[in-house]
Design an enzyme around this catalytic site. Structure first.
Site, PDB file in Angstrom:
ATOM      1  N   LYS A  77       6.428   2.650  54.828  1.00 34.74           N
ATOM      2  CA  LYS A  77       6.574   3.777  53.897  1.00 34.74           C
ATOM      3  C   LYS A  77       6.854   5.083  54.634  1.00 34.74           C
ATOM      4  O   LYS A  77       6.919   6.146  54.035  1.00 34.74           O
ATOM      5  CB  LYS A  77       5.306   3.921  53.051  1.00 34.74           C
ATOM      6  CG  LYS A  77       5.045   2.734  52.121  1.00 34.74           C
ATOM      7  CD  LYS A  77       3.862   3.008  51.248  1.00 34.74           C
ATOM      8  CE  LYS A  77       3.304   1.764  50.590  1.00 34.74           C
ATOM      9  NZ  LYS A  77       4.165   1.196  49.563  1.00 34.74           N
ATOM     10  N   HIS A  92      -4.443   1.740  44.090  1.00 32.01           N
ATOM     11  CA  HIS A  92      -3.589   0.565  44.222  1.00 32.01           C
ATOM     12  C   HIS A  92      -4.495  -0.669  44.267  1.00 32.01           C
ATOM     13  O   HIS A  92      -5.633  -0.590  44.715  1.00 32.01           O
ATOM     14  CB  HIS A  92      -2.822   0.728  45.544  1.00 32.01           C
ATOM     15  CG  HIS A  92      -1.765  -0.303  45.779  1.00 32.01           C
ATOM     16  ND1 HIS A  92      -2.031  -1.533  46.336  1.00 32.01           N
ATOM     17  CD2 HIS A  92      -0.432  -0.280  45.555  1.00 32.01           C
ATOM     18  CE1 HIS A  92      -0.910  -2.221  46.444  1.00 32.01           C
ATOM     19  NE2 HIS A  92       0.083  -1.479  45.983  1.00 32.01           N
ATOM     20  N   CYS A 106       1.306  -2.066  40.886  1.00 30.70           N
ATOM     21  CA  CYS A 106       0.056  -2.565  41.519  1.00 30.70           C
ATOM     22  C   CYS A 106      -1.096  -1.612  41.225  1.00 30.70           C
ATOM     23  O   CYS A 106      -1.933  -1.348  42.100  1.00 30.70           O
ATOM     24  CB  CYS A 106       0.226  -2.761  43.018  1.00 30.70           C
ATOM     25  SG  CYS A 106       1.532  -3.888  43.444  1.00 30.70           S
ATOM     26  N   ASP A 108      -7.300   5.520  51.761  1.00 34.27           N
ATOM     27  CA  ASP A 108      -6.019   4.820  51.725  1.00 34.27           C
ATOM     28  C   ASP A 108      -4.939   5.895  51.869  1.00 34.27           C
ATOM     29  O   ASP A 108      -4.674   6.647  50.928  1.00 34.27           O
ATOM     30  CB  ASP A 108      -5.907   4.064  50.397  1.00 34.27           C
ATOM     31  CG  ASP A 108      -4.517   3.493  50.165  1.00 34.27           C
ATOM     32  OD1 ASP A 108      -3.592   3.815  50.937  1.00 34.27           O
ATOM     33  OD2 ASP A 108      -4.362   2.742  49.190  1.00 34.27           O
ATOM     34  N   GLN A 165       0.322   6.572  50.883  1.00 36.71           N
ATOM     35  CA  GLN A 165       1.312   7.488  50.304  1.00 36.71           C
ATOM     36  C   GLN A 165       1.185   8.898  50.886  1.00 36.71           C
ATOM     37  O   GLN A 165       1.944   9.787  50.501  1.00 36.71           O
ATOM     38  CB  GLN A 165       1.138   7.560  48.777  1.00 36.71           C
ATOM     39  CG  GLN A 165       1.383   6.234  48.065  1.00 36.71           C
ATOM     40  CD  GLN A 165       2.838   5.775  48.127  1.00 36.71           C
ATOM     41  OE1 GLN A 165       3.739   6.532  48.515  1.00 36.71           O
ATOM     42  NE2 GLN A 165       3.079   4.528  47.774  1.00 36.71           N
TER      43      GLN A 165
HETATM   44  N1  C6P Z   1       2.551   0.656  47.155  1.00 37.44           N
HETATM   45  C1  C6P Z   1       4.379   0.946  45.614  1.00 37.44           C
HETATM   46  O1  C6P Z   1       5.502   0.667  45.173  1.00 37.44           O
HETATM   47  P1  C6P Z   1       1.216  -2.359  51.729  1.00 37.44           P
HETATM   48  O2  C6P Z   1       1.875  -3.237  50.701  1.00 37.44           O
HETATM   49  O3  C6P Z   1       0.031  -3.042  52.355  1.00 37.44           O
HETATM   50  O4  C6P Z   1       2.163  -1.765  52.706  1.00 37.44           O
HETATM   51  O5  C6P Z   1       0.661  -1.080  50.931  1.00 37.44           O
HETATM   52  C2  C6P Z   1      -0.189  -1.248  49.841  1.00 37.44           C
HETATM   53  C3  C6P Z   1      -0.460   0.058  49.197  1.00 37.44           C
HETATM   54  C4  C6P Z   1      -1.732   0.604  49.314  1.00 37.44           C
HETATM   55  N2  C6P Z   1      -2.028   1.802  48.805  1.00 37.44           N
HETATM   56  C5  C6P Z   1      -1.126   2.538  48.157  1.00 37.44           C
HETATM   57  C6  C6P Z   1      -1.514   3.888  47.635  1.00 37.44           C
HETATM   58  C7  C6P Z   1       0.172   2.058  47.998  1.00 37.44           C
HETATM   59  O6  C6P Z   1       1.067   2.801  47.357  1.00 37.44           O
HETATM   60  C8  C6P Z   1       0.516   0.782  48.508  1.00 37.44           C
HETATM   61  C9  C6P Z   1       1.872   0.200  48.302  1.00 37.44           C
HETATM   62  C10 C6P Z   1       3.901   0.256  46.877  1.00 37.44           C
HETATM   63  O7  C6P Z   1       3.665   1.794  45.093  1.00 37.44           O
HETATM   64  C11 C6P Z   1       4.109  -1.229  46.808  1.00 37.44           C
HETATM   65  S1  C6P Z   1       3.140  -1.994  45.544  1.00 37.44           S
END
Ligand code: C6P
Length: 412
Positions: A228, A124, A368, A202, A205
């Site tokens: 999430k 991401h 993203c 990270d 997910q």
């Molecule tokens: N992915 C998706 O629709 P935040 O926005 O900080 O809560 O998470 C960012 C983020 C970081 N790593 C991974 C693997 C992610 O999937 C995400 C967020 C969402 O896939 C929103 S772009």
């Protein structure tokens, strides 16, 4: 406990609503954000109705209650990911802020000219851009572990990079938000530990969908987001080994993160408060604690089992839809409940719009993950992503809507 899926759905009133002229909502955008059960919403409401006060600052009853609720959420989160010490749990706004915190507070002190930071082709943006900023500023370089055509990392490349001896950090996701690929975390962390290289995982997910034990994963930093995993938006967690946090300079300066402030210098508060400057997002941290309770009640083994079954079912049914290209691993044991796909020559936004007419909420775009889009040689994909409250009947609605797209664009 054996989870009862229909009971679970009753906890999420939003899942019973209709959209677009009375179509039952089929919510399949859980990788973007999940829905919240009554237990989480009620906990946040109760906090504001009965306990609201600032934390760690005053001795009156409400302030004590608020502090106690906030700190008990820290205990719940620590237990949930098997952190060995509650002071290793730093509350932040989300995964993005957690990774930026490490890139600034750890990275500025530990990465220098000629050094290497490694990430992967399926990250991401929040696990790429902070490292670009750091390496550009420091004259270091950013390298990528490549991915094969099925969506697995080619880990031999990591060995080659580590052998060069300039790597300071390897930052990678535990599960891809586009392909669903589950990374072999221990494989990477064990090699990095042997080479004396720091690791960041990270877990955005992963934590919502499977059992995570940060101790046995063997990483140094671990980041994830509350929204999430059925929790509220605006709250997330950075876990780090205590010695790492002890050595790190603060990220933000301000209230609560200090021990003493004098005109020209300050000293820092104990962990984790050194990294929690200013009034925290108290209500949402408390809500995250309720989400942890909820997931623990279902059991993370049950969550994973259910999603694996749904994913296997969906992959099998989607394979028969004319003109559909599926991305990511074929093996449901090595992937989570995220399925990206494209119809030849049909823009993913058009696909998502047609699905929406049937009440099916999916995401389309680059997710993203533009580096991954380049690797796949596409501008965008459509993506369906499942959670524990989704059902096989909903997968059937998804497949029916996909067949409709194939009909509309004459792909049959
Ligand atoms: N992915 C998706 O629709 P935040 O926005 O900080 O809560 O998470 C960012 C983020 C970081 N790593 C991974 C693997 C992610 O999937 C995400 C967020 C969402 O896939 C929103 S772009």
């Amino acid at each position: 406990m054996q989870a009862n899926w229909m009971d679970i759905r009753h906890d999420f009133p939003i899942l019973s609503r209709t959209v677009r002229d009375g179509r039952p909502l089929v919510y399949l955008d859980n990788a973007a954000t999940t829905q919240k059960p009554n237990q989480v919403v009620d906990t946040i409401t109760d906090y504001y109705r009965h306990h609201n006060a600032n934390t760690h600052r005053a001795v009156y009853a409400l302030a004590e209650e608020s502090t106690e609720l906030y700190e008990s959420a820290r205990d719940k989160v620590a237990g949930f990911i098997n952190a060995s010490d509650r002071s290793e749990i730093v509350f932040v706004r989300g995964t993005t802020e957690a990774i930026n915190m490490v890139a600034y507070a750890w990275g500025r002190a530990n990465v220098g000219k000629g050094d290497v930071v490694v990430t992967t082709e399926y990250e991401h943006h929040s696990n790429i851009v902070p490292w670009q900023l750091l390496t550009q500023e420091k004259g270091a370089s950013l390298r990528y572990i490549p991915m094969d055509d099925e969506g697995y990392l080619m880990l031999d490349a990591l060995d080659d990079i580590l052998a060069e001896g300039r790597t300071k950090m390897v930052a990678f996701s535990m599960m891809s938000n586009v392909l669903g690929t589950i990374t072999d975390v221990e494989h990477i962390t064990s090699r990095c530990r042997r080479a004396g290289v720091t690791t960041l995982v990270d877990g955005a997910q992963a934590v919502p969908h499977m059992r995570v034990d940060v101790e046995s994963l063997g990483c140094d930093f671990f980041a994830f987001s509350g929204h999430k995993m059925m929790g509220p938006t605006g709250v997330g967690v950075l876990w780090a080994r205590k010695p790492m946090l002890e050595k790190m300079r603060p990220f933000h300066g301000g209230g609560d993160m200090i021990r003493e402030v004098h005109k020209y210098e300050s000293t820092w508060n104990d962990l984790p408060y050194k990294f929690e400057a200013g009034t925290p997002n108290i209500a949402d941290v408390v809500g995250l604690g309720a989400a942890v309770d909820y997931l623990k009640h279902i059991g993370m083994g049950n969550v994973r089992r259910h999603e694996r079954e749904l994913t296997a079912y969906a992959l099998a049914r989607m394979a028969d839809v004319p003109g559909l290209t599926l991305y990511g691993p074929r093996d449901p044991d090595r992937r989570g409940g995220v399925i990206s796909f494209n119809f030849a020559d049909v823009h993913p936004h058009d696909v998502a719009q047609i699905m929406d007419e049937d009440g099916v909420a999916i995401r389309s775009g680059h997710h993203c993950a533009q580096v991954l889009m380049e690797r796949l040689d596409v501008a965008a994909t459509s993506r369906a992503s499942f959670y524990v409250y989704n059902t096989k009947e909903e997968v059937d609605v998804l497949v029916g809507a996909l067949r409709k797209v194939a009909r509309v664009f004459k792909l049959e």
